[in-house]
Enzyme design. Structure first.
Site, short mmCIF file in Angstrom:
data_model
loop_
_atom_site.label_atom_id
_atom_site.label_comp_id
_atom_site.label_asym_id
_atom_site.label_seq_id
_atom_site.Cartn_x
_atom_site.Cartn_y
_atom_site.Cartn_z
N SER A 180 -45.09 38.98 7.52
CA SER A 180 -45.46 39.21 8.91
C SER A 180 -46.82 38.62 9.22
CB SER A 180 -45.38 40.72 9.20
OG SER A 180 -45.44 40.98 10.57
N LYS A 216 -40.84 36.94 7.31
CA LYS A 216 -40.68 37.74 8.53
C LYS A 216 -41.57 37.11 9.60
CE LYS A 216 -41.02 41.33 11.45
NZ LYS A 216 -41.91 41.46 12.61
#
Length: 362
Positions: free
Chosen positions: A271, A296
């Site tokens: 992320s 991600k």
């Protein structure tokens, strides 16, 4: 596995311990206007699996996550890990925490929480019990207590009643793995992390830097960008899409572009941590060492429902300065190294080739 989320409004991140779990939420970031979906419909949408990163949270849970965004957690001050024999070992006890004052130390075994044996339980469940959230119960409050059974190697079992308190998470840590080398380990991108990294860089003599993002499950988008800015002198950091609109993140001028920099990554780097690593890699500011990152690269938007609960849905992707999306593929390191110890050795070796020998050699 603990998943971090990259949110338009930010997300909280945490680690194994009784600190806040990495669940999203900045209460002010959700839409104030009630959404058309009912809570039942929202839960059904999440359960359908059509959006991998969709999530539904009660109003109480969502408000509780704000503490994590501020780099705090409610607990007794224990970070736990799974021992090779399946038991639960205490890996860390922050100084001054309730657990520290009770005489618990790193290396002790945690045997039971409120009378429930924890050997063999998933670490996540042990964490939930330490935080008072076992069996889906209501979250604990500061001042509530928990009964712990602990044993020091070779010693007797001790029964200790320990109070919970709001504690500061140590999301930025530093050490010196070699002479002249400063390692900055960033565990999560909570509020203030970017400035903490800047302060460490300014306040510690060094000739080279290892930025350790291994196991960093993400966090606040702004803090990841602020951390990138520490090592960049202006220019792009990332771009992301929301509602068809492409938005740019850029670094202000004045960052450190001279110090040799290596970034350690692994499959737990995800992320917002991937956004940072991708920016430094694309801008040729750092060499990435380790293993492929998690992959991600999507952005979630929180929406408040009529009853105060919150639904998060994926609204777009983010891209590195060269237009790459790590979503589903992750980022490949420049120097592969599967073994963590080997990765650290290679990172130190790479630093010597990026500039003057950080250890002072010739």
């Amino acid at each position: 596995m603990v998943f971090g989320l990259l949110l338009v409004g930010g997300s909280a991140a945490g680690a194994w311990g009784d600190r806040a779990a990495p669940l999203p939420g900045r209460p002010g970031s959700a839409d104030a206007a009630p959404a058309a979906l009912s809570p039942d419909q929202a839960e059904h949408l999440v359960a359908s699996g059509s959006d991998r990163w969709a999530a539904y949270y009660s109003a109480q849970d969502y408000a509780d996550f704000a503490r994590g965004l501020d780099g705090q957690y409610l607990g007794v001050g224990l970070v736990v890990d799974r021992a090779q024999d399946g038991g639960t070992v205490i890996a860390e006890v922050p100084a001054g925490s309730p657990a520290d004052r009770a005489g618990i130390a790193a290396g002790d075994r945690l045997l039971a929480v409120d009378g429930t044996p924890v050997d063999g339980l998933p670490v996540t469940e042990v964490v939930a019990r330490l935080r008072g959230r076992a069996d889906g119960g209501a979250p604990a409050v500061p001042g509530s207590s928990v009964l712990l059974a602990v044993r020091r190697p070779g010693g007797p079992v001790r029964q200790l009643t320990v109070g919970r308190a709001v504690l500061a998470a140590q999301d930025v840590e530093q050490d010196q793995p070699a002479p002249g080398v400063l390692r900055i380990s960033v565990h999560a991108f909570t509020s203030g992390v970017g400035e903490q990294v800047r302060d460490v860089l300014r306040g510690t003599p060094h000739r080279g830097v290892l930025l350790d993002l291994r196991g960093n499950s993400g966090g606040l988008l702004d803090e990841a960008a602020a951390t990138a800015s520490v090592f960049l002198d202006g220019g792009p950091i990332a771009s992301y899409q929301v509602g068809g609109e492409l938005r740019e993140l850029t670094a202000p001028p004045g960052g450190d572009t001279a110090t040799p920099l290596v970034v350690l990554v692994d499959g737990g780097t995800m992320s917002a941590a991937e956004l940072l690593a991708g920016a430094l890699q694309d801008r040729c500011r750092a060499v990435l060492v380790g293993t492929r990152t998690f992959g991600k690269g999507t952005v979630q938007q929180p929406t408040r429902l009529a009853d105060g609960s919150v639904l998060e849905r994926t609204v777009g992707r983010y891209y590195t300065p060269q237009g790459r999306s790590p979503d589903g593929t992750g980022l490949l390191p420049d120097v592969p190294a599967a073994d963590p110890a080997a990765a650290e050795r290679l990172a130190l070796h790479v630093l010597t080739g990026l500039g003057p020998d950080p250890s002072g050699g010739r």
